[in-house]
Design a protein around this motif. Structure first.
Motif, mmCIF file in Angstrom:
data_model
loop_
_atom_site.group_PDB
_atom_site.id
_atom_site.type_symbol
_atom_site.label_atom_id
_atom_site.label_comp_id
_atom_site.label_asym_id
_atom_site.label_seq_id
_atom_site.Cartn_x
_atom_site.Cartn_y
_atom_site.Cartn_z
ATOM 1 N N VAL A 129 0.889 -1.341 -0.007
ATOM 2 C CA VAL A 129 -0.089 0.151 0.020
ATOM 3 C C VAL A 129 0.908 1.360 0.030
ATOM 4 C CG1 VAL A 129 -1.626 1.277 1.375
ATOM 5 C CG2 VAL A 129 -1.957 -1.215 1.088
ATOM 6 N N LEU A 130 2.124 1.106 0.869
ATOM 7 C CA LEU A 130 2.744 2.336 0.791
ATOM 8 C C LEU A 130 3.462 2.381 -0.503
ATOM 9 C CD1 LEU A 130 4.415 2.123 4.441
ATOM 10 C CD2 LEU A 130 2.827 3.809 3.487
ATOM 11 N N ALA A 131 3.821 1.677 -1.191
ATOM 12 C CA ALA A 131 4.758 1.617 -2.372
ATOM 13 C C ALA A 131 3.596 1.959 -3.630
ATOM 14 C CB ALA A 131 5.379 0.336 -2.660
ATOM 15 N N ALA A 132 2.491 1.902 -3.489
ATOM 16 C CA ALA A 132 1.186 2.193 -4.494
ATOM 17 C C ALA A 132 1.602 3.166 -5.247
ATOM 18 C CB ALA A 132 -0.231 2.259 -4.050
ATOM 19 N N LYS A 133 1.544 2.895 -6.732
ATOM 20 C CA LYS A 133 2.079 4.141 -7.596
ATOM 21 C C LYS A 133 0.639 4.647 -8.160
ATOM 22 C CE LYS A 133 4.425 4.793 -12.162
ATOM 23 N NZ LYS A 133 5.202 6.058 -11.502
ATOM 24 N N ASP A 134 0.623 5.812 -8.006
ATOM 25 C CA ASP A 134 -0.607 6.518 -8.680
ATOM 26 C C ASP A 134 -1.899 6.200 -8.050
ATOM 27 O OD1 ASP A 134 1.025 7.832 -10.548
ATOM 28 O OD2 ASP A 134 0.463 6.226 -12.017
ATOM 29 N N GLY A 135 -1.628 5.789 -6.494
ATOM 30 C CA GLY A 135 -2.725 5.350 -5.710
ATOM 31 C C GLY A 135 -3.236 4.003 -6.194
ATOM 32 N N LYS A 136 -2.568 3.143 -6.691
ATOM 33 C CA LYS A 136 -2.928 1.914 -7.349
ATOM 34 C C LYS A 136 -2.324 0.814 -6.603
ATOM 35 C CE LYS A 136 -5.198 3.480 -11.646
ATOM 36 N NZ LYS A 136 -5.238 3.502 -12.993
ATOM 37 N N LEU A 137 -2.879 -0.170 -5.978
ATOM 38 C CA LEU A 137 -2.080 -1.437 -5.490
ATOM 39 C C LEU A 137 -2.072 -2.420 -6.795
ATOM 40 C CD1 LEU A 137 -1.327 -2.889 -2.851
ATOM 41 C CD2 LEU A 137 -3.550 -3.980 -2.848
ATOM 42 N N SER A 138 -0.622 -2.870 -7.211
ATOM 43 C CA SER A 138 -0.321 -3.663 -8.165
ATOM 44 C C SER A 138 0.080 -4.885 -7.709
ATOM 45 C CB SER A 138 0.476 -2.803 -9.015
ATOM 46 O OG SER A 138 0.618 -3.607 -10.477
#
Length: 433
Positions: A129-138
């Protein structure tokens, strides 16, 4: 001593030194009576114990409809699922129950609706969650996601295992398989690798004797990568003979970093003195060191993962990544989605990227005579995803390029290929005689 005599003496010293130092380079192969490269001590695990699966209280389980995943533009064949972090609100959009406090279910799911289970350790979920890019969980789907026909189908595949829970795959959505043999596909992605017949080695006079072979890949560009995900599969293990023989067999995936440090994911096949079994664990080497740091020097040491010989071939997922000045390594059972406690150690200052990976097979005869016979294979070991630093996931063939293979070595072998999905696959084997 005049200048000419001094130069001759210096040249003689340099040549003598070169003769004493085993050289390991591209397409590595080693037969040596001296330590070569990284060396794991035989008693490395002497103070460790078998690892336990994380209890459910340390896990996060999110049940989401396949309809919602499709709405976010995801399909089961993409390999990566991406969900807005704002949507995964475990207090409003998803709720749990007293009966299943660690399972959060999307509120709008119908009773007969197709669903997906997202499952991982809570600590890992927070980091994603902390590393989510552009607010998206990948997330790479194979390592965190299982699909089911409906909630009843999911519940039928939960199986209690002490304080943990096994989550078995649905019969309707079987797990994807990675080939354990080199196929005959002649597409350009397949490297033309031939199995060597081995070379003849004279009976050893000095022990220990070390035999090693590596297949190496270097980073293609200056792009920085912070996370590698793959699978390692102890495939077969036979051992016969007395307990007098002493030897070590290591079959590994190794990563090096720009800081000069290295992490190995190790499958060790142990002689009868050590139990004659199979264990899985990581090692960490500081820059310039030939010995790994000891388990007590890790910030968090997760012990070793025992591999039941009656269960092989058995695939285990591995996660190797760095964040916030630390390395993290995690193992999971690819069939049951159970995880062990993550390993954690400080990373060298300035660590910013993976720079190299290899697949290896190593055999160390510790003392004569060698009378046992054995055969060990770790097949396949596959790198399936690599993440750009704080960015998107890529297929490994976009990050790594193969280094020319060397000639064969007795007792050990590694084969490699890049498959049509861009996965980097190595297949390690060792045998005696």
């Amino acid at each position: 001593m005049n200048l000419r005599k001094w130069s001759v003496a210096l040249l003689a010293l340099l040549l003598a030194a070169m003769a004493m130092i085993p050289m390991v380079s591209a397409g590595e192969q080693v037969v040596s009576a001296s330590p070569v490269g990284h060396q794991i001590p035989t008693d490395y695990l002497k103070d460790s114990k078998p690892a336990q699966w994380l209890p459910e209280s340390d896990m996060v389980n999110i049940v989401i409809s396949q309809r919602s995943l499709e709405k976010f533009g995801q399909g089961k064949l993409t390999g990566i699922i991406t969900i807005p972090v704002s949507y995964i609100d475990l207090k409003t959009t998803f709720t749990n129950s007293k009966e299943n406090p660690y399972v959060y279910t999307e509120n709008s799911i119908g009773s007969d609706e197709g669903i997906a289970l997202i499952r991982m350790p809570g600590q890992m979920y927070e980091m994603y969650v902390l590393a989510a890019k552009d607010g998206k969980l990948s997330l790479p789907a194979d390592y965190f996601v299982r699909y089911y026909e409906n909630r009843t189908d999911l519940n039928n595949h939960f199986k209690a295992d002490g304080n943990s829970v096994q989550v078995l795959p649905s019969e309707k959505y079987p797990l994807p398989k990675i080939s354990s043999g080199v196929g005959t596909d002649v597409s350009p992605e397949i490297l033309p690798v031939q199995k060597p017949s081995g070379i003849s080695v004279s009976p050893a006079v000095t022990y220990p004797q070390f035999f090693g072979f590596w297949e190496n890949y270097n980073r293609i560009s200056s792009t920085n990568y912070d996370y590698c995900i793959g699978q390692i599969t102890p495939n077969s293990w036979t051992l016969s003979g007395s307990a007098l023989d002493q030897f070590d067999i290591f079959q590994e995936r190794e990563y090096k970093f720009n800081s000069g440090e290295a992490i190995e994911v190790v499958t060790k096949y142990r002689d009868r003195n050590q139990g004659g079994d199979i264990v899985l664990f990581p090692t960490l080497y500081r820059s310039g060191s030939t010995d790994p740091i000891t388990p007590s020097q890790w910030t968090v040491w997760g012990d070793y993962l025992p591999v039941a010989t009656n269960s092989i071939p058995h695939a285990f997922g591995y996660h190797v990544y760095f964040s916030g000045g630390y390395y993290y390594i995690a193992f999971e059972d690819m069939n049951t989605l159970q995880f062990v406690k993550s390993y954690q150690a400080t990373a060298a200052s300035g660590t910013s990227s993976f720079t190299y990976l290899s697949g290896s097979s190593e055999y160390r005869q510790k003392a004569a005579p060698t009378t046992n016979t054995f055969s060990a294979t770790t097949n396949p070991v596959v790198d399936q995803w690599v993440r750009v630093l704080n960015g998107a996931w890529q297929a490994p063939n976009l990050a790594w390029q193969h280094v020319t293979r060397g000639s064969g070595v007795s007792y050990v072998d590694v084969q490699t290929q890049v498959d049509s999905s861009g996965n980097i696959i190595t297949r390690s084997s060792g045998h005696y005689p």
